[in-house]
Motif scaffolding. Structure first.
Motif, PDB file in Angstrom:
ATOM      1  N   ASN A  63       8.801  -3.278  35.442  1.00  0.00           N
ATOM      2  CA  ASN A  63       8.737  -3.670  36.856  1.00  0.00           C
ATOM      3  C   ASN A  63       8.484  -5.162  37.013  1.00  0.00           C
ATOM      4  N   THR A  64       7.686  -5.725  36.127  1.00  0.00           N
ATOM      5  CA  THR A  64       7.457  -7.180  36.158  1.00  0.00           C
ATOM      6  C   THR A  64       8.737  -7.925  35.812  1.00  0.00           C
ATOM      7  N   LEU A  65       9.491  -7.416  34.847  1.00  0.00           N
ATOM      8  CA  LEU A  65      10.742  -8.059  34.450  1.00  0.00           C
ATOM      9  C   LEU A  65      11.730  -8.119  35.607  1.00  0.00           C
TER      10      LEU A  65
ATOM     11  N   CYS B 167      18.485  -3.616  38.725  1.00  0.00           N
ATOM     12  CA  CYS B 167      18.399  -3.545  37.265  1.00  0.00           C
ATOM     13  C   CYS B 167      19.614  -4.188  36.603  1.00  0.00           C
ATOM     14  N   GLN B 168      20.786  -3.964  37.171  1.00  0.00           N
ATOM     15  CA  GLN B 168      22.004  -4.551  36.606  1.00  0.00           C
ATOM     16  C   GLN B 168      21.992  -6.072  36.732  1.00  0.00           C
ATOM     17  N   THR B 169      21.498  -6.567  37.842  1.00  0.00           N
ATOM     18  CA  THR B 169      21.381  -8.022  38.016  1.00  0.00           C
ATOM     19  C   THR B 169      20.416  -8.600  36.984  1.00  0.00           C
ATOM     20  N   THR B 170      19.312  -7.889  36.755  1.00  0.00           N
ATOM     21  CA  THR B 170      18.337  -8.345  35.762  1.00  0.00           C
ATOM     22  C   THR B 170      18.945  -8.367  34.367  1.00  0.00           C
ATOM     23  N   ALA B 171      19.730  -7.336  34.045  1.00  0.00           N
ATOM     24  CA  ALA B 171      20.350  -7.265  32.717  1.00  0.00           C
ATOM     25  C   ALA B 171      21.270  -8.456  32.477  1.00  0.00           C
ATOM     26  N   MET B 172      21.960  -8.903  33.513  1.00  0.00           N
ATOM     27  CA  MET B 172      22.898 -10.027  33.365  1.00  0.00           C
ATOM     28  C   MET B 172      22.187 -11.368  33.280  1.00  0.00           C
TER      29      MET B 172
ATOM     30  N   GLU C 200      13.688   8.808  39.056  1.00  0.00           N
ATOM     31  CA  GLU C 200      14.868   8.840  39.905  1.00  0.00           C
ATOM     32  C   GLU C 200      15.077   7.462  40.544  1.00  0.00           C
ATOM     33  N   LEU C 201      16.322   6.975  40.464  1.00  0.00           N
ATOM     34  CA  LEU C 201      16.670   5.664  41.010  1.00  0.00           C
ATOM     35  C   LEU C 201      17.843   5.786  41.967  1.00  0.00           C
ATOM     36  N   ASP C 202      17.782   5.045  43.073  1.00  0.00           N
ATOM     37  CA  ASP C 202      18.903   5.031  44.010  1.00  0.00           C
ATOM     38  C   ASP C 202      19.824   3.844  43.700  1.00  0.00           C
ATOM     39  N   ASP C 203      20.871   3.699  44.500  1.00  0.00           N
ATOM     40  CA  ASP C 203      21.868   2.654  44.250  1.00  0.00           C
ATOM     41  C   ASP C 203      21.261   1.259  44.292  1.00  0.00           C
ATOM     42  N   ALA C 204      20.349   1.042  45.243  1.00  0.00           N
ATOM     43  CA  ALA C 204      19.748  -0.284  45.379  1.00  0.00           C
ATOM     44  C   ALA C 204      18.935  -0.641  44.134  1.00  0.00           C
ATOM     45  N   ALA C 205      18.191   0.322  43.604  1.00  0.00           N
ATOM     46  CA  ALA C 205      17.392   0.082  42.408  1.00  0.00           C
ATOM     47  C   ALA C 205      18.285  -0.197  41.203  1.00  0.00           C
TER      48      ALA C 205
ATOM     49  N   ILE D 220      18.601   2.637  31.946  1.00  0.00           N
ATOM     50  CA  ILE D 220      18.992   2.686  33.353  1.00  0.00           C
ATOM     51  C   ILE D 220      20.448   3.123  33.449  1.00  0.00           C
ATOM     52  N   PRO D 221      20.735   4.193  34.196  1.00  0.00           N
ATOM     53  CA  PRO D 221      22.134   4.624  34.325  1.00  0.00           C
ATOM     54  C   PRO D 221      22.945   3.645  35.164  1.00  0.00           C
ATOM     55  N   ASN D 222      24.266   3.712  35.014  1.00  0.00           N
ATOM     56  CA  ASN D 222      25.145   2.816  35.777  1.00  0.00           C
ATOM     57  C   ASN D 222      25.246   3.195  37.246  1.00  0.00           C
ATOM     58  N   VAL D 223      24.957   4.461  37.550  1.00  0.00           N
ATOM     59  CA  VAL D 223      25.017   4.936  38.936  1.00  0.00           C
ATOM     60  C   VAL D 223      23.707   5.605  39.286  1.00  0.00           C
ATOM     61  N   ALA D 224      23.487   5.825  40.583  1.00  0.00           N
ATOM     62  CA  ALA D 224      22.246   6.448  41.040  1.00  0.00           C
ATOM     63  C   ALA D 224      22.014   7.767  40.312  1.00  0.00           C
ATOM     64  N   GLY D 225      20.795   7.986  39.909  1.00  0.00           N
ATOM     65  CA  GLY D 225      20.474   9.197  39.169  1.00  0.00           C
ATOM     66  C   GLY D 225      19.129   9.050  38.497  1.00  0.00           C
ATOM     67  N   ARG D 226      19.044   9.475  37.236  1.00  0.00           N
ATOM     68  CA  ARG D 226      17.766   9.505  36.549  1.00  0.00           C
ATOM     69  C   ARG D 226      17.740   8.542  35.368  1.00  0.00           C
ATOM     70  N   ALA D 227      16.694   7.739  35.337  1.00  0.00           N
ATOM     71  CA  ALA D 227      16.460   6.800  34.243  1.00  0.00           C
ATOM     72  C   ALA D 227      15.474   7.401  33.264  1.00  0.00           C
ATOM     73  N   ASP D 228      15.557   6.965  32.003  1.00  0.00           N
ATOM     74  CA  ASP D 228      14.621   7.391  30.958  1.00  0.00           C
ATOM     75  C   ASP D 228      13.715   6.237  30.569  1.00  0.00           C
ATOM     76  N   VAL D 229      12.456   6.536  30.344  1.00  0.00           N
ATOM     77  CA  VAL D 229      11.564   5.621  29.634  1.00  0.00           C
ATOM     78  C   VAL D 229      11.131   6.333  28.368  1.00  0.00           C
ATOM     79  N   ARG D 230      11.507   5.774  27.213  1.00  0.00           N
ATOM     80  CA  ARG D 230      11.254   6.385  25.914  1.00  0.00           C
ATOM     81  C   ARG D 230      10.232   5.538  25.167  1.00  0.00           C
ATOM     82  N   VAL D 231       9.061   6.089  25.014  1.00  0.00           N
ATOM     83  CA  VAL D 231       7.970   5.384  24.343  1.00  0.00           C
ATOM     84  C   VAL D 231       7.830   5.924  22.928  1.00  0.00           C
ATOM     85  N   ASP D 232       7.689   5.044  21.954  1.00  0.00           N
ATOM     86  CA  ASP D 232       7.502   5.463  20.569  1.00  0.00           C
ATOM     87  C   ASP D 232       6.296   6.391  20.450  1.00  0.00           C
ATOM     88  N   PHE D 233       6.492   7.501  19.729  1.00  0.00           N
ATOM     89  CA  PHE D 233       5.405   8.469  19.536  1.00  0.00           C
ATOM     90  C   PHE D 233       5.398   8.918  18.085  1.00  0.00           C
ATOM     91  N   PRO D 234       4.974   8.025  17.162  1.00  0.00           N
ATOM     92  CA  PRO D 234       4.962   8.390  15.744  1.00  0.00           C
ATOM     93  C   PRO D 234       3.868   9.397  15.440  1.00  0.00           C
TER      94      PRO D 234
END
Length: 355
Positions: free
Chosen positions: A214-216, A82-87, A73-78, A180-194
């Motif tokens: 988190n380091t990024l 993330c959006q700043t990092t993406a840019m 779960e991510l709030d608006d600040a988070a 990461i969603p564009n608005v506050a809500g729930r983010a997914d982390v999808r790890v490869d699981f072959p």
């Protein structure tokens, strides 16, 4: 991108039942299994349009195929961080980024990073996907035959065992996604699981990917994942929610049961033995492991069958505060299948607490 590279990348990571459906939807030649199919694709005269479609199918599978998913779960600040990092993020030139969305050939993975490296940033209308690649090693179990024991007393060896299994370490390129969603809500982390990857290894990979993200961004944006254990009861006991193809559960008679449905299109909820066994109990069963499958039309009488596995165990289920942080989503043809399963998860979760 050469069609041979795309075909080999599909073979490296797509289960055949998924890959052959993708190729059929694209009206491309298929053989008996991947080996013959790769040869047919590579030698076929494929239009630029078909090549683009094939490339997009591979890209979607990298983002959505055969994943272990955690939800945060991510709030608006988070979200803003993330959006700043993406840019501002710089994607360095690596073997992974140069090949993307194809994969680096398996014989070229030795010496490449086992630490997740930012390889691409993908944006859509709903959010942003940060794609990380690394080299991951899995242990593959392979049956051994008499030809694998030259110069030895083969008869004596095989008389002592019903089957002999060899374990082989295999390098794979892992493609892990933080969405990461564009608005506050729930983010997914999808790890490869072959197939063949140990459960403990994928849980460790989740922690590594979370730390890399988190380091990024320079902040502990991804904290504790959402507890998904309540989904087991909610989705199993909803008679309209997919077909139950596997269940593990405890009973009031102190026994633990594990059942699988072998026939496609049928659900354990309606299977006679399962229904009769439940009826003989005084109280409802207590599921701790459930797999569900949905049938989704592809057109022309064909279907995809995305699968969700909610895997815990009886010990966790019997604890004071049962927790399960990862779910497994397999057999997705593309983004549409994954998004469908993800929406069903969201439907059964409590509303997010982030504001």
């Amino acid at each position: 991108m050469p069609i041979g590279d795309i075909a080999q990348s599909m073979r490296s990571r797509m289960p055949w039942p998924v890959g052959q459906k993708i190729l059929r939807e694209l009206n491309l030649a298929r053989g008996q299994g991947w080996e013959q199919t790769v040869l047919k694709i590579t030698t076929a005269d494929v239009s630029e349009e078909k090549l683009a479609d094939l490339n997009e199918a591979l890209r979607e599978h990298l983002l959505f195929g055969e994943k272990s998913t955690r939800i945060y779960e991510l709030d608006d600040a988070a979200i803003a961080v993330c959006q700043t990092t993406a840019m501002s993020a710089v994607i360095e030139s690596t073997a992974f980024s140069e090949a993307y969305p194809s994969l680096v050939a398996e014989n070229q993975l030795a010496g490449l990073s086992s630490v997740p490296l930012l390889t691409a940033i993908e944006e859509d209308e709903e959010g942003t996907a940060f794609v990380f690649c690394s080299v991951r090693t899995i242990v593959v179990r392979e049956p051994l035959g008499p030809e694998d024991f030259p110069g030895q007393s083969v008869d004596e060896i095989f008389e002592s065992f019903d089957e002999i299994i060899g374990l082989k370490n295999r390098r794979l390129q892992a493609v892990d996604v933080v969405w990461i969603p564009n608005v506050a809500g729930r983010a997914d982390v999808r790890v490869d699981f072959p197939a063949g990857m140990a459960h403990e290894a994928v849980e460790a990979a989740h922690l590594i990917v979370r730390n890399a993200f988190n380091t990024l961004v320079g902040e502990p944006i991804l904290g504790d994942p959402v507890n998904l254990f309540p989904l087991i009861d909610r989705m199993y006991f909803d008679p309209n929610e997919g077909s139950v193809v596997e269940i593990g559960f405890g009973t009031t008679t102190a026994s633990v049961k594990h059942e699988k449905m072998r026939r496609r299109g049928l659900s354990l909820r309606d299977e006679s033995y399962h229904v009769g066994g439940k009826a003989a109990l005084r109280t409802p069963i207590e599921p701790f492991r459930v797999s569900l499958v949905w049938s989704r039309p592809l057109g022309h009488g064909k279907f995809s069958f995305p699968e969700l596995s909610l895997n815990s165990n009886s010990r966790v289920a019997g604890s004071a505060a049962p927790a399960m942080f990862s779910v497994i989503i397999r057999k997705c043809i593309g983004a549409s299948d994954y998004d469908f399963v993800r929406e069903r998860i969201e439907h059964h979760l409590s509303p997010p607490t982030a504001a």
